[in-house]
Write a protein that holds these residues in place. Structure first.
Motif, PDB file in Angstrom:
ATOM      1  N   ARG A 185     -11.326 -13.876  -1.668  1.00 35.17           N
ATOM      2  CA  ARG A 185     -10.803 -13.944   0.075  1.00 35.17           C
ATOM      3  C   ARG A 185     -10.730 -15.337   0.275  1.00 35.17           C
ATOM      4  N   GLU A 215       3.772  -3.763   5.146  1.00 34.04           N
ATOM      5  CA  GLU A 215       2.983  -4.472   5.805  1.00 34.04           C
ATOM      6  C   GLU A 215       1.723  -6.235   5.744  1.00 34.04           C
ATOM      7  N   GLY A 216       1.964  -6.787   4.558  1.00 36.31           N
ATOM      8  CA  GLY A 216       1.216  -7.565   3.731  1.00 36.31           C
ATOM      9  C   GLY A 216       1.474  -9.194   4.159  1.00 36.31           C
ATOM     10  N   GLU A 273       2.968 -11.561   6.502  1.00 36.43           N
ATOM     11  CA  GLU A 273       3.795 -12.464   7.783  1.00 36.43           C
ATOM     12  C   GLU A 273       4.499 -12.916   7.702  1.00 36.43           C
ATOM     13  N   HIS A 308      -1.807  -6.905   0.068  1.00 35.12           N
ATOM     14  CA  HIS A 308      -3.467  -7.226  -0.463  1.00 35.12           C
ATOM     15  C   HIS A 308      -3.614  -5.789  -0.070  1.00 35.12           C
ATOM     16  N   GLU A 309      -4.128  -5.010  -0.833  1.00 37.36           N
ATOM     17  CA  GLU A 309      -4.857  -3.624   0.185  1.00 37.36           C
ATOM     18  C   GLU A 309      -6.411  -3.914  -0.073  1.00 37.36           C
ATOM     19  N   HIS A 341     -10.337  -5.055  -0.036  1.00 38.95           N
ATOM     20  CA  HIS A 341     -11.988  -4.655  -0.819  1.00 38.95           C
ATOM     21  C   HIS A 341     -11.538  -5.031  -1.701  1.00 38.95           C
ATOM     22  N   GLN A 359      -2.182 -16.884   4.580  1.00 40.78           N
ATOM     23  CA  GLN A 359      -3.513 -15.878   5.537  1.00 40.78           C
ATOM     24  C   GLN A 359      -2.643 -14.574   4.857  1.00 40.78           C
ATOM     25  N   ILE A 360      -3.901 -13.952   4.726  1.00 41.78           N
ATOM     26  CA  ILE A 360      -3.340 -12.250   3.901  1.00 41.78           C
ATOM     27  C   ILE A 360      -3.633 -11.087   4.636  1.00 41.78           C
ATOM     28  N   LEU A 361      -2.774 -10.594   4.986  1.00 47.23           N
ATOM     29  CA  LEU A 361      -3.031  -9.764   6.090  1.00 47.23           C
ATOM     30  C   LEU A 361      -3.196  -7.994   5.526  1.00 47.23           C
ATOM     31  N   PRO A 362      -4.575  -7.786   5.015  1.00 49.62           N
ATOM     32  CA  PRO A 362      -4.239  -6.617   3.664  1.00 49.62           C
ATOM     33  C   PRO A 362      -3.289  -5.249   4.687  1.00 49.62           C
ATOM     34  N   ARG A 363      -2.858  -4.688   3.264  1.00 45.40           N
ATOM     35  CA  ARG A 363      -2.305  -3.566   3.238  1.00 45.40           C
ATOM     36  C   ARG A 363      -1.980  -2.584   4.311  1.00 45.40           C
ATOM     37  N   THR A 364      -3.358  -1.817   4.481  1.00 48.52           N
ATOM     38  CA  THR A 364      -3.710  -0.552   4.766  1.00 48.52           C
ATOM     39  C   THR A 364      -4.402  -0.453   6.573  1.00 48.52           C
ATOM     40  N   SER A 365      -4.328  -2.126   7.085  1.00 51.49           N
ATOM     41  CA  SER A 365      -4.910  -2.944   8.154  1.00 51.49           C
ATOM     42  C   SER A 365      -5.040  -2.643   9.244  1.00 51.49           C
ATOM     43  N   ASN A 369      -9.772  -2.449   6.655  1.00 53.16           N
ATOM     44  CA  ASN A 369      -9.801  -0.945   5.942  1.00 53.16           C
ATOM     45  C   ASN A 369     -10.412  -1.933   4.264  1.00 53.16           C
ATOM     46  N   GLY A 370     -11.548  -2.202   4.811  1.00 58.60           N
ATOM     47  CA  GLY A 370     -12.315  -2.075   3.122  1.00 58.60           C
ATOM     48  C   GLY A 370     -13.676  -1.570   3.191  1.00 58.60           C
ATOM     49  N   GLU A 414     -12.298  -9.924   4.453  1.00 59.69           N
ATOM     50  CA  GLU A 414     -11.082  -9.881   3.964  1.00 59.69           C
ATOM     51  C   GLU A 414     -10.364 -11.046   5.057  1.00 59.69           C
TER      52      GLU A 414
END
Lengths: 710, 299
Positions: free
Chosen positions: A57, A185-186, A188, A196-197, A199, B46-52, B112-113, B202
């Motif tokens: 990241r 959801e990922g 913006e 991305h999920e 970690h 800027q990345i938003l983690p999926r299930t954040s 959520n990591g 993250e």
């Protein structure tokens, strides 16, 4: 002009030009397969002005140092998917990148190659960090994942097994592929990037979904889904009379409507579930007990609990017009509770009312079995209930355990080592460790090619592997090299031992956060690995002062002392640190001539391993001084058939190679290395340790995952 | 006016600390690197983690920045040059710093990591270790000054700085301050070798920039607090007061960073053990000693 493979969408104008210039100067590399391998291959990342990122990241350069086995190339593609754009790939050496896009810059595997490669990369970033059209990337390793869903509530989707928050049923597993359904959801808005999920992804173990999807693509996907389904009508799984041409939610109960075909099966179950929850209050056919499962009417029980078939909470049976019965159930349920004691019939009726309300509105949450606590409202989130059925750790604290992947590119572990740690809070409840599934050693090749590919396959100790191949070949062909050549070859192995131990020290220091020690050790490692005997003699002072700093530092000593104590069947430096003088060099004619005697320590803990390696570095310096010259092993010419075996003390312990020659070619080989035996100790040793200590202990073992399976 | 001056000073201070941190961690002293790094961060995706947990994920870094800025508000740069000279300034600093914990747990939980979450909760353990050692040394400082106002505390050191008057308190406060700012060797929530960035792992792009900036503000605030409580704040000969505060603050920050790069990361349990068994005992002894000295020798 060539574009950057991982450019960010946008036009390179104005402020972005400035930003691109800054990016070109601020290169942060995520090193694959790891810094230890990069150092062992002679790269000095600090000297090249490269800052290392501890997570993809934070990186903008994916630095690929040396060839990657297939599994690692797959894992690297996940890392790539996790890196924020603009991103680029610098590949050193001849590398098959597998699923990764082709490298932006390729350079030869050397310090000069690294420096010139970075220079080219800077130019590329300056001119191509932003591009109007960008190439998408989907890591194939992430195109399929497992998710869990409730059979009753299709809208409930979870990455982990568990119970449905709505009805308490066990979630069922399903395999999904394609773009992540909730990839939206990922992103913006115009950022438009990956869902991305998190970690796990960069460890490449991702079972769920670090899928990199463009905004447009995800939207197209959902459009496709919608158009495919508009012909079907939608129905509420709970209220079959509610149908609609479009997806949406039921006006009666708010549940998401499901396509008719899918609903057929649910409707029946829904009926029962509903009944159980007291909306419809329709009698079950033959009630035989006061509690029943809403899904399985044949399951009845006199006491509240969960269904043995599906895990749903049992609900009191209620018949229309017979509230008394339900009330009785409520009464029974509550009468054992201290709060209800002495409150008489009215309390029981109160309990009935409450129970009904529960059933209607909160019954899903699974309160049924939870004891109500006096003075606390019934819907209170009970820790007893939340942690019910969770494993209990020895300290008695019940927590949710998580399986967290560490490796193959974890910054605190040897590159290529893969672990899944079961974390109970910050301590280790279990560990699964494995090395790399390296490609089989070649057969049917000439000896020289075999020795070269063996050395390439184990980048952390190529010289030892080459020497091992030479010795096995000599045994197979019955040739022997002159004594001075053998001595010089042993000196080469010893030089590699020094470099390898220094590299190990650099890695351990990095892991525990001793940056200056790590830098010094890595610098020295780079100098030592190619130095000649006289050059090494010059370095001796610097090496000794570094070793003194490492051994005498009282903070490091207190961190390493007493953890990871290994006794019992062991080999290599870990055995010698525990007091067993087991060393393949002992009794070897060449080493005897040099006056070799094994060194040992007593304690067998991580600190003893540090002292042992420091002592071995000093010893190897002496051996090289005694030998006087260093020469790389040269493979003998082979003709005819033969079978030979050789054992050698590599920096990590004894390795044995069996070699069969047919017609001058290598026909079959078998290699054993210390990895498996040492790695087998890891799960027991780190159990119940704090995560930080566990990683330090694993670091102190100096595992070489590259030689895991041959 | 003084707000603008202090914010400017804070910005310069943060930049200087970033330069110092580069020197401590990467072994290179570069005056331009923080600027290029910040610019580059702003340009990254800027990345938003999926299930954040979107709320926690977004609020964490901002709350951290707010906590840092609030604690700066009560640190005097020079006489009269302070955002707000609260009568309970020292207590306010403490209260503001409490939000560091909240912010870090939010930032750790949000994505959520596993790494972030473990990092966030680790900081809770760390908080239990340092919390008392922030409060108790401040108690002794306030006893001498007979005030919780930071300005009064500086003035009380006119004759003798607290570093000489109560050296035990100084050492304890610095160690606790390093814990608050999760500086190495107490960088448990982000430890590179343990958690691959942990709480920061993250965050990308501008969010990461906010997180990093917030941490710099907190480091400056804590170095400034150390100067205020123990090194006589703006007091000093020849130079103007604000120069002294600035120099001392940077020196303290450099000292903390240099110390960190030479020590291996502390184990969480070890930090707790040291803080409670040794630290609190010493802090109590410090309070007692300061009380006795304050009664017997009027300095």
């Amino acid at each position: 002009m060539m574009d950057l493979s991982g450019a960010r969408q946008g036009l390179l104008r104005g402020f972005r030009g400035l930003v691109a210039g800054a990016m070109a100067r601020d290169l942060r590399a995520f090193v694959v397969p790891g810094e230890d391998v990069a150092n062992a291959l002679g790269l000095d990342l600090d000297a090249a002005g490269l800052i290392r990122a501890v997570t993809p990241r934070h990186a903008n350069v994916l630095l690929i140092a040396g060839p990657l086995p297939t599994a690692l190339a797959d894992a690297a593609s996940v890392v790539w998917a996790q890196m924020p754009r603009p991103r680029c790939i610098l590949a050193l050496g001849e590398v098959d990148l597998g699923p990764l896009p082709s490298a932006d810059v390729t350079a030869e595997m050397s310090q000069a190659g690294l420096i010139s490669g970075l220079e080219d990369l800077r130019k590329l970033i300056r001119n191509g960090a932003f591009a109007p059209d960008i190439a998408e990337f989907d890591a194939p390793a992430l195109s399929e994942w497992i998710e869990y869903t409730c059979p009753m509530h299709p809208e409930v989707i979870s990455d982990e097994p568990g119970k449905c928050p709505k009805c308490g049923m066990f979630l069922v597993e399903r395999r999904v592929s394609g773009a992540a359904p909730h990839a939206h959801e990922g992103h913006e808005g115009h950022e438009g990037h990956e869902g991305h999920e998190g970690h796990e992804g960069h460890e490449g173990h991702e079972k769920s979904s670090a899928v990199s999807t463009q905004a447009e693509k995800a939207h197209h996907q959902s459009d496709a889904v919608t158009s495919a389904e508009t012909s079907a009508s939608y129905v509420c799984p709970m209220h079959p009379e509610v149908t609609s041409d479009t997806p949406g939610s039921c006006p009666k109960c708010g549940m998401n409507l499901v396509p008719q075909a899918e609903a057929g099966e649910h409707a029946h179950h829904g009926h029962h579930a509903h009944h159980g929850h007291g909306h419809h209050a329709e009698p079950a056919s033959e009630p035989t007990g006061p509690y029943t499962c809403p899904m399985h009417p044949e399951v009845t029980s006199d006491a509240p609990g969960s269904c043995p078939k599906c895990g749903m909470d049992l609900v009191p049976q209620t018949e229309p017009g017979k509230h008394g019965h339900g009330g009785h159930g409520g009464h029974k349920h509550h009468k054992d509770m201290p709060a209800q004691e002495g409150q008489g019939e009215h309390a029981a009726h109160g309990a009935h009312e409450q129970q009904d309300a529960h059933g209607a509105h909160h019954g899903h949450a699974g309160h049924g079995a939870a004891p109500d606590i006096p003075g606390i409202e019934p819907h209170f989130m009970s820790m007893v209930e939340l942690t019910e059925g969770k494993p209990v750790s020895p300290d008695g604290l019940v927590m949710e355990w998580i399986d967290a992947p560490f490796g193959p590119f974890f910054p605190g572990l040897p590159g290529g080592l893969q672990m899944v740690l079961t974390l109970d809070g910050d301590s280790i409840a279990g560990a699964d460790i494995k090395g790399m599934d390296a490609a089989a050693l070649p057969s049917g090749v000439a000896l020289e090619d075999f020795a070269a590919s063996l050395a390439d396959a184990v980048p952390l100790s190529p010289v030892a592997m080459r020497e091992l191949a030479c010795r096995a070949a000599e045994a197979a062909t019955g040739q022997t090299a002159p004594k001075d050549v053998l001595t010089a070859r042993a000196a080469a192995v010893e030089r590699e031992r020094i470099a390898s131990h220094l590299n190990w020290l650099a890695g351990l220091a990095r892991q525990v956060g001793l940056f200056s020690l790590s830098r010094k050790a890595a610098d020295l490692q780079c100098d030592v690995r190619t130095a000649q005997a006289d050059g090494l003699a010059e370095q001796e002072g610097a090496i000794n002062s570094l070793l003194t700093a490492a051994r005498q530092g009282s903070f490091l000593r207190s961190k390493l002392s007493g953890i990871g104590t290994l006794k019992g069947a062991l080999e290599g430096p870990a055995a010698r640190a525990a007091g067993h003088p087991s060393d393949a060099r002992h009794g070897d004619v060449v080493y005897d001539e040099l006056g070799f005697e094994p060194i040992t320590q007593d304690q067998g803990d991580a600190m003893a391993r540090l002292r042992q390696r420091c002592a071995e570095i000093a010893q190897s310096l002496d051996l090289i001084a005694e030998a006087g010259a260093i020469a790389m092993p040269a493979v003998p010419r082979a003709k005819g058939d033969g079978h030979g075996m050789a054992a050698l003390e590599t920096p990590r312990g004894p390795a044995t190679l069996y070699l069969t020659l047919k017609g001058g070619m290598v026909s079959s080989t078998h290699l054993t290395t210390p990895f498996a035996a040492l790695a087998a100790h890891v799960p027991d040793v780190i159990k119940q340790m704090e995560l930080a200590d566990a990683l330090t202990v694993i670091g102190s073992l100096d595992l070489d995952p590259w030689s895991a399976t041959q | 006016m003084s707000i603008a001056v202090i914010i400017l000073a804070l910005a310069i201070g943060c930049y200087a600390v970033a330069v110092l941190e580069g020197w401590a961690v990467h072994g290179r002293l570069s005056l331009t690197r923080p600027a290029t790094s910040a610019l580059a961060l702003l340009g990254r995706e800027q990345i938003l983690p999926r299930t954040s947990d979107r709320l926690f994920f977004e609020v964490g870094p901002v709350l951290l920045l707010v906590a840092g800025l609030l604690s700066v508000a009560v640190i005097p740069l020079a006489p009269g040059l302070i955002i707000t000279d609260l009568a309970i300034g020292a207590l306010f600093l403490n209260a503001a710093l409490a939000y560091v914990l909240v912010a870090l747990i939010m930032a750790g939980w949000g994505p959520n990591g596993a790494y972030g979450m473990v990092g966030g909760w680790r900081f809770l353990g760390q908080f239990i270790a340092y919390a008392m050692l922030i409060v108790m040394p401040i108690t002794a400082v306030a006893m001498r000054a007979e005030s919780l106002s930071t300005t009064q505390i500086v003035l009380s050191q006119a004759a003798l700085w607290n570093i000489a008057y109560q050296p035990i308190g100084f050492v304890l406060f610095v160690i606790a301050a390093m814990g608050v700012a999760w500086l190495p060797p107490i960088d448990l929530p982000t430890g590179g070798g343990d958690l691959a960035g942990g709480v920061e792992a993250e965050y990308t792009g501008a969010r990461l920039a906010v997180l990093r900036l917030a941490r710099l503000v907190i480091i400056v605030a804590l170095a400034g607090a150390t100067v205020t409580f123990y090194l006589g704040g703006w007091l000093g000969p020849w130079l103007p007061g604000w120069v002294w505060t600035a120099l001392k603050t940077l020196a303290v920050a450099a000292g903390m960073l240099a110390l960190g790069s030479r020590l291996p990361r502390l184990r969480e349990a070890k930090y707790l053990e040291l803080s409670w068994k040794l630290g609190i005992t010493l802090a109590l002894a410090n309070i007692f000693l300061v009380g006795v000295i304050a009664l017997v020798v009027p300095i």
